[in-house]
Enzyme design. Structure first.
Site, PDB file in Angstrom:
ATOM      1  N   GLY A 125      35.657  41.888  53.705  1.00  0.00           N
ATOM      2  CA  GLY A 125      36.296  41.027  52.708  1.00  0.00           C
ATOM      3  C   GLY A 125      37.812  41.051  52.801  1.00  0.00           C
ATOM      4  O   GLY A 125      38.419  41.998  53.310  1.00  0.00           O
ATOM      5  N   GLN A 126      38.422  39.991  52.281  1.00  0.00           N
ATOM      6  CA  GLN A 126      39.893  39.876  52.327  1.00  0.00           C
ATOM      7  C   GLN A 126      40.572  41.016  51.582  1.00  0.00           C
ATOM      8  O   GLN A 126      41.544  41.611  52.064  1.00  0.00           O
ATOM      9  CB  GLN A 126      40.333  38.561  51.685  1.00  0.00           C
ATOM     10  CG  GLN A 126      39.812  37.312  52.349  1.00  0.00           C
ATOM     11  CD  GLN A 126      40.472  36.090  51.748  1.00  0.00           C
ATOM     12  OE1 GLN A 126      41.599  35.757  52.098  1.00  0.00           O
ATOM     13  NE2 GLN A 126      39.796  35.412  50.832  1.00  0.00           N
ATOM     14  N   ASP A 151      39.216  33.739  38.155  1.00  0.00           N
ATOM     15  CA  ASP A 151      39.678  32.686  37.239  1.00  0.00           C
ATOM     16  C   ASP A 151      38.559  31.692  36.913  1.00  0.00           C
ATOM     17  O   ASP A 151      38.629  30.988  35.914  1.00  0.00           O
ATOM     18  CB  ASP A 151      40.862  31.934  37.868  1.00  0.00           C
ATOM     19  CG  ASP A 151      40.556  31.407  39.267  1.00  0.00           C
ATOM     20  OD1 ASP A 151      39.765  32.041  39.996  1.00  0.00           O
ATOM     21  OD2 ASP A 151      41.106  30.356  39.645  1.00  0.00           O
ATOM     22  N   THR A 167      30.894  35.053  47.250  1.00  0.00           N
ATOM     23  CA  THR A 167      32.078  34.237  46.952  1.00  0.00           C
ATOM     24  C   THR A 167      31.946  32.772  47.383  1.00  0.00           C
ATOM     25  O   THR A 167      32.925  32.027  47.310  1.00  0.00           O
ATOM     26  CB  THR A 167      33.333  34.839  47.615  1.00  0.00           C
ATOM     27  OG1 THR A 167      33.078  34.988  49.014  1.00  0.00           O
ATOM     28  CG2 THR A 167      33.690  36.178  47.015  1.00  0.00           C
ATOM     29  N   ALA A 227      31.579  40.622  46.862  1.00  0.00           N
ATOM     30  CA  ALA A 227      31.012  39.626  45.952  1.00  0.00           C
ATOM     31  C   ALA A 227      30.386  38.504  46.749  1.00  0.00           C
ATOM     32  O   ALA A 227      30.707  38.309  47.926  1.00  0.00           O
ATOM     33  CB  ALA A 227      32.110  39.060  45.044  1.00  0.00           C
ATOM     34  N   ASP A 235      24.436  47.617  50.064  1.00  0.00           N
ATOM     35  CA  ASP A 235      24.087  46.211  49.833  1.00  0.00           C
ATOM     36  C   ASP A 235      23.998  45.996  48.330  1.00  0.00           C
ATOM     37  O   ASP A 235      23.148  46.584  47.652  1.00  0.00           O
ATOM     38  CB  ASP A 235      22.743  45.901  50.517  1.00  0.00           C
ATOM     39  CG  ASP A 235      22.369  44.424  50.395  1.00  0.00           C
ATOM     40  OD1 ASP A 235      23.001  43.700  49.602  1.00  0.00           O
ATOM     41  OD2 ASP A 235      21.434  44.004  51.106  1.00  0.00           O
ATOM     42  N   TYR A 287      28.797  30.319  40.336  1.00  0.00           N
ATOM     43  CA  TYR A 287      29.624  31.456  40.777  1.00  0.00           C
ATOM     44  C   TYR A 287      30.372  32.053  39.586  1.00  0.00           C
ATOM     45  O   TYR A 287      30.316  33.277  39.364  1.00  0.00           O
ATOM     46  CB  TYR A 287      30.609  30.990  41.860  1.00  0.00           C
ATOM     47  CG  TYR A 287      31.711  31.982  42.158  1.00  0.00           C
ATOM     48  CD1 TYR A 287      31.458  33.152  42.871  1.00  0.00           C
ATOM     49  CD2 TYR A 287      33.023  31.750  41.730  1.00  0.00           C
ATOM     50  CE1 TYR A 287      32.473  34.061  43.139  1.00  0.00           C
ATOM     51  CE2 TYR A 287      34.040  32.649  41.991  1.00  0.00           C
ATOM     52  CZ  TYR A 287      33.762  33.807  42.704  1.00  0.00           C
ATOM     53  OH  TYR A 287      34.770  34.713  42.957  1.00  0.00           O
TER      54      TYR A 287
END
Ligand SMILES: NC(=O)c1ccc[n+]([C@@H]2O[C@H](COP(=O)([O-])OP(=O)(O)OC[C@H]3O[C@@H](n4cnc5c(N)ncnc54)[C@H](OP(=O)(O)O)[C@@H]3O)[C@@H](O)[C@H]2O)c1
Length: 298
Positions: free
Chosen positions: A10-11, A101, A61, A59, A35, A124
């Site tokens: 992930g980022q 957000d 995403t 997550a 997991d 989501y």
């Protein structure tokens, strides 16, 4: 300080690994070892690592895909997040959980603050809101940090998409009537590391826990964001396209996005002393970095 972060690819996870200062070890943990869709395996995966704190950055995403993949989104973002929180609490570890957000409907006129009523418009956002509730119930001392419009040198994100498209097109239509706070995952990592240090310096201090908004300073539409990306790219000799400012109605997507997804971050600054830099300079830095290794854009 030893942090375990969920989500190896992930980022935010990769940014935490990169931004960890000397003396801080970040252990990324992801599939198949951990997991989130397998709650029973989470506590065993977190145990025995000698961690001081857990960051749940993994997550589901895929915002549009979630519309037709509700069970999977809720399994990871709600049930899985709750299981991470329960495991962290059972192990006696503080937890920083990331949220979004997109828990807001975007109908309000001002940046959203932590006390505003969430009302997600898509699966989501609903799954992440359920995750916030599950985390708070399982681990009352947890920090829940909502962020937004995340990009970085890693993974898939809007900056990379714009640069890739601009390599073959002169003009791109980009939505101009959704406003938010483009936020670099590298800056999120810095914020998370500061919050982690606070949590470990003042264990059990209830003032440090609860809900926080954490985005870059300043606001932009997606079209503003794209224009900044191309300006930075042009400076570095990279691809740049003209931005045609379009309406959301002209770019239909399966999930409805909030028109106003700006987050007010005053509480984070007051409590944790964290204020993320302006989005423009952060975009310039990430674009410059991506263009020095062009294969990263593909
Ligand atoms: N991206 C945004 O624009 C954005 C905006 C607001 C908030 N956020 C929130 O910020 C946090 C970090 O986002 P990000 O941009 O870093 O996410 P990301 O780059 O999309 O990475 C998601 C990570 O979650 C992992 N993951 C997905 N399903 C999993 C599972 N079942 N078990 C274990 N790991 C799983 C993925 O691993 P695999 O490689 O195995 O798939 C990946 O490493 C998330 O909580 C997200 O909801 C993101």
């Amino acid at each position: 300080m030893k942090l375990v972060v969920t989500g190896v690819t992930g980022q935010v996870a990769l940014s935490l690994v990169e931004r960890a200062p000397p003396g801080v070890t970040v252990i990324p943990l992801g599939r198949p070892t951990l997991d989130l869709a397998d709650p029973a395996g989470i506590a065993p995966a977190l145990a025995g690592l000698g961690a001081d704190l857990v960051v749940n950055a993994a997550a589901y995403t895929a915002v549009d895909k979630a519309e037709t993949d509700r069970d999977a989104a809720f399994a990871v973002n709600a049930t899985g997040a709750g299981a991470v929180a329960l495991a962290a609490r059972t192990l006696g570890l503080p937890l920083i959980h990331l949220s979004t957000d997109y828990v807001f409907d975007g109908a309000g006129p001002a940046p959203y603050v932590e006390t505003d009523r969430p009302a997600p418009t898509g699966v989501y956002g609903a799954s992440k809101l359920a995750g916030e509730a599950a985390v708070a119930a399982a681990h009352p001392g947890a920090v829940i940090a909502r962020t937004a419009w995340v990009y970085s040198p890693f993974g898939s994100n809007f900056v990379k998409t714009m640069l890739r498209l601009a390599a073959t097109r002169d003009e791109l239509g980009v939505v101009a009537d959704q406003i938010g706070n483009p936020t670099s995952a590298l800056d999120i990592a810095d914020g998370v590391l500061k919050m982690a240090a606070n949590l470990l310096a003042r264990p059990g201090d209830p003032d440090l826990s609860g809900l926080f908004h954490m985005t870059a300073s300043g606001e932009a539409s997606w079209a503003d964001f794209a224009e900044r990306i191309f300006a930075a790219s042009a400076v570095a000799g990279g691809p740049a396209a003209r931005v045609r400012r379009i309406a959301t109605a002209d770019y239909p997507t399966p999930a409805r996005r909030p028109a106003n997804s700006r987050l007010g971050c005053a509480r984070l600054a007051a409590v944790h002393g964290v204020r993320l830099p302006d989005w423009r300079s952060a975009v310039d830095d990430v674009v410059a970095r991506l263009l020095t290794a062009r294969e990263n854009i593909a």
